[in-house]
Design a protein around this motif. Structure first.
Motif, PDB file in Angstrom:
ATOM      1  N   MET A  47       0.844  -1.174   0.000  1.00 19.99           N
ATOM      2  CA  MET A  47       0.000   0.000   0.000  1.00 19.99           C
ATOM      3  C   MET A  47       0.889   1.237   0.000  1.00 19.99           C
ATOM      4  N   LYS A  48       0.423   2.307  -0.630  1.00 20.33           N
ATOM      5  CA  LYS A  48       1.134   3.574  -0.604  1.00 20.33           C
ATOM      6  C   LYS A  48       0.131   4.709  -0.467  1.00 20.33           C
ATOM      7  N   VAL A  49       0.592   5.833   0.044  1.00 17.63           N
ATOM      8  CA  VAL A  49      -0.245   7.031   0.097  1.00 17.63           C
ATOM      9  C   VAL A  49      -0.338   7.555  -1.332  1.00 17.63           C
ATOM     10  N   GLU A  50      -1.547   7.710  -1.839  1.00 18.23           N
ATOM     11  CA  GLU A  50      -1.746   8.151  -3.224  1.00 18.23           C
ATOM     12  C   GLU A  50      -1.456   9.632  -3.389  1.00 18.23           C
ATOM     13  N   HIS A  51      -2.009  10.444  -2.483  1.00 19.16           N
ATOM     14  CA  HIS A  51      -1.690  11.872  -2.474  1.00 19.16           C
ATOM     15  C   HIS A  51      -2.165  12.488  -1.165  1.00 19.16           C
ATOM     16  N   ILE A  52      -1.686  13.676  -0.909  1.00 17.90           N
ATOM     17  CA  ILE A  52      -2.109  14.481   0.231  1.00 17.90           C
ATOM     18  C   ILE A  52      -2.816  15.697  -0.343  1.00 17.90           C
ATOM     19  N   ALA A  53      -3.918  16.105   0.284  1.00 19.87           N
ATOM     20  CA  ALA A  53      -4.679  17.251  -0.208  1.00 19.87           C
ATOM     21  C   ALA A  53      -4.589  18.401   0.791  1.00 19.87           C
ATOM     22  N   MET A  54      -4.549  19.608   0.262  1.00 17.55           N
ATOM     23  CA  MET A  54      -4.418  20.801   1.095  1.00 17.55           C
ATOM     24  C   MET A  54      -5.290  21.908   0.503  1.00 17.55           C
ATOM     25  N   TYR A  55      -6.216  22.442   1.309  1.00 18.54           N
ATOM     26  CA  TYR A  55      -6.953  23.624   0.891  1.00 18.54           C
ATOM     27  C   TYR A  55      -6.066  24.846   1.069  1.00 18.54           C
ATOM     28  N   VAL A  56      -6.070  25.736   0.098  1.00 17.33           N
ATOM     29  CA  VAL A  56      -5.287  26.968   0.154  1.00 17.33           C
ATOM     30  C   VAL A  56      -6.134  28.129  -0.349  1.00 17.33           C
ATOM     31  N   ASN A  57      -5.775  29.324   0.090  1.00 16.61           N
ATOM     32  CA  ASN A  57      -6.487  30.520  -0.357  1.00 16.61           C
ATOM     33  C   ASN A  57      -6.052  30.957  -1.748  1.00 16.61           C
ATOM     34  N   ASP A  58      -4.775  30.827  -2.033  1.00 15.50           N
ATOM     35  CA  ASP A  58      -4.220  31.287  -3.311  1.00 15.50           C
ATOM     36  C   ASP A  58      -3.590  30.096  -4.031  1.00 15.50           C
ATOM     37  N   LEU A  59      -4.367  29.487  -4.908  1.00 16.25           N
ATOM     38  CA  LEU A  59      -3.901  28.282  -5.608  1.00 16.25           C
ATOM     39  C   LEU A  59      -2.615  28.509  -6.387  1.00 16.25           C
ATOM     40  N   GLU A  60      -2.549  29.584  -7.124  1.00 11.29           N
ATOM     41  CA  GLU A  60      -1.380  29.810  -7.972  1.00 11.29           C
ATOM     42  C   GLU A  60      -0.129  30.081  -7.138  1.00 11.29           C
ATOM     43  N   LYS A  61      -0.271  30.841  -6.069  1.00  7.97           N
ATOM     44  CA  LYS A  61       0.878  31.111  -5.205  1.00  7.97           C
ATOM     45  C   LYS A  61       1.374  29.819  -4.549  1.00  7.97           C
ATOM     46  N   ALA A  62       0.461  28.987  -4.060  1.00  3.80           N
ATOM     47  CA  ALA A  62       0.842  27.712  -3.446  1.00  3.80           C
ATOM     48  C   ALA A  62       1.481  26.796  -4.480  1.00  3.80           C
ATOM     49  N   ARG A  63       0.897  26.719  -5.671  1.00  2.86           N
ATOM     50  CA  ARG A  63       1.467  25.902  -6.750  1.00  2.86           C
ATOM     51  C   ARG A  63       2.885  26.360  -7.061  1.00  2.86           C
ATOM     52  N   ASP A  64       3.061  27.662  -7.208  1.00  4.09           N
ATOM     53  CA  ASP A  64       4.374  28.203  -7.564  1.00  4.09           C
ATOM     54  C   ASP A  64       5.411  27.959  -6.467  1.00  4.09           C
ATOM     55  N   PHE A  65       4.992  27.984  -5.196  1.00  2.00           N
ATOM     56  CA  PHE A  65       5.891  27.696  -4.080  1.00  2.00           C
ATOM     57  C   PHE A  65       6.483  26.294  -4.214  1.00  2.00           C
ATOM     58  N   PHE A  66       5.624  25.303  -4.440  1.00  2.00           N
ATOM     59  CA  PHE A  66       6.101  23.919  -4.531  1.00  2.00           C
ATOM     60  C   PHE A  66       6.905  23.671  -5.809  1.00  2.00           C
ATOM     61  N   ILE A  67       6.575  24.379  -6.864  1.00  2.00           N
ATOM     62  CA  ILE A  67       7.365  24.270  -8.096  1.00  2.00           C
ATOM     63  C   ILE A  67       8.751  24.876  -7.876  1.00  2.00           C
ATOM     64  N   LYS A  68       8.804  26.067  -7.299  1.00  4.76           N
ATOM     65  CA  LYS A  68      10.070  26.800  -7.120  1.00  4.76           C
ATOM     66  C   LYS A  68      11.027  26.096  -6.166  1.00  4.76           C
ATOM     67  N   TYR A  69      10.522  25.649  -5.021  1.00  3.28           N
ATOM     68  CA  TYR A  69      11.411  25.139  -3.987  1.00  3.28           C
ATOM     69  C   TYR A  69      11.550  23.615  -3.969  1.00  3.28           C
ATOM     70  N   PHE A  70      10.561  22.883  -4.493  1.00  2.92           N
ATOM     71  CA  PHE A  70      10.580  21.425  -4.378  1.00  2.92           C
ATOM     72  C   PHE A  70      10.454  20.716  -5.726  1.00  2.92           C
ATOM     73  N   ASN A  71      10.644  21.467  -6.814  1.00  2.64           N
ATOM     74  CA  ASN A  71      10.670  20.908  -8.170  1.00  2.64           C
ATOM     75  C   ASN A  71       9.411  20.134  -8.547  1.00  2.64           C
ATOM     76  N   ALA A  72       8.276  20.570  -8.053  1.00  2.56           N
ATOM     77  CA  ALA A  72       7.009  19.918  -8.411  1.00  2.56           C
ATOM     78  C   ALA A  72       6.647  20.240  -9.855  1.00  2.56           C
ATOM     79  N   ALA A  73       5.916  19.336 -10.450  1.00  2.00           N
ATOM     80  CA  ALA A  73       5.317  19.574 -11.765  1.00  2.00           C
ATOM     81  C   ALA A  73       3.804  19.633 -11.558  1.00  2.00           C
ATOM     82  N   ALA A  74       3.166  20.640 -12.123  1.00  2.00           N
ATOM     83  CA  ALA A  74       1.727  20.835 -11.924  1.00  2.00           C
ATOM     84  C   ALA A  74       0.955  20.442 -13.177  1.00  2.00           C
ATOM     85  N   ASN A  75      -0.257  19.918 -12.942  1.00  2.00           N
ATOM     86  CA  ASN A  75      -1.139  19.707 -14.088  1.00  2.00           C
ATOM     87  C   ASN A  75      -1.743  21.050 -14.487  1.00  2.00           C
TER      88      ASN A  75
END
Length: 127
Positions: A1-29
């Motif tokens: 078994m594995k954790v499929e994903h973690i979900a987080m509600y945020v006020n500013d979707l684009e700012k939160a998305r950009d944070f994880f892209i900038k600092y943790f090399n995330a790729a966004a859909n």
């Protein structure tokens, strides 16, 4: 078994998305928008396949995020080395993020730092 994903509600979707892209090399859909409910989300995928779903909805409650509250408290990212922990922590500090604990070896043997990241959420950076 594995954790499929973690979900987080945020006020500013684009700012939160950009944070994880900038600092943790995330790729966004491209994002999702349910026009009936006005729910919006992005799935972020990290190098090892782990995923976070960032979500926003008009009816969200934005409660205070105390450091020692019950429930989910932090997300930990393994960056691969002490040097990378140090460098990323320094980078986040220089960009204005609060450092809760500077890089150090903890009593249980982890080399880590903890920061207050996007929208007051705690993030642990470890080897």
């Amino acid at each position: 078994m594995k954790v499929e994903h973690i979900a987080m509600y945020v006020n500013d979707l684009e700012k939160a998305r950009d944070f994880f892209i900038k600092y943790f090399n995330a790729a966004a859909n491209d994002g999702y928008h349910n026009k009936t409910t006005n729910f919006r989300s992005y799935f972020l995928t990290f190098d090892d396949g782990a995923r976070i779903e960032l979500m926003n909805h008009p009816d969200m409650q934005d409660m205070e995020k105390g450091i020692r509250r019950t429930g989910l408290i932090h997300i930990a990212f393994s960056v691969g080395s002490k040097e990378k922990v140090d460098e990323l922590t320094r980078r986040l500090k220089n960009d204005g993020y609060e450092i809760l604990s500077a890089p150090r070896t903890t009593g249980d043997g982890y080399y880590e730092s903890c920061i207050i990241g996007v929208e007051g959420n705690q993030i642990e950076i470890t080897i």
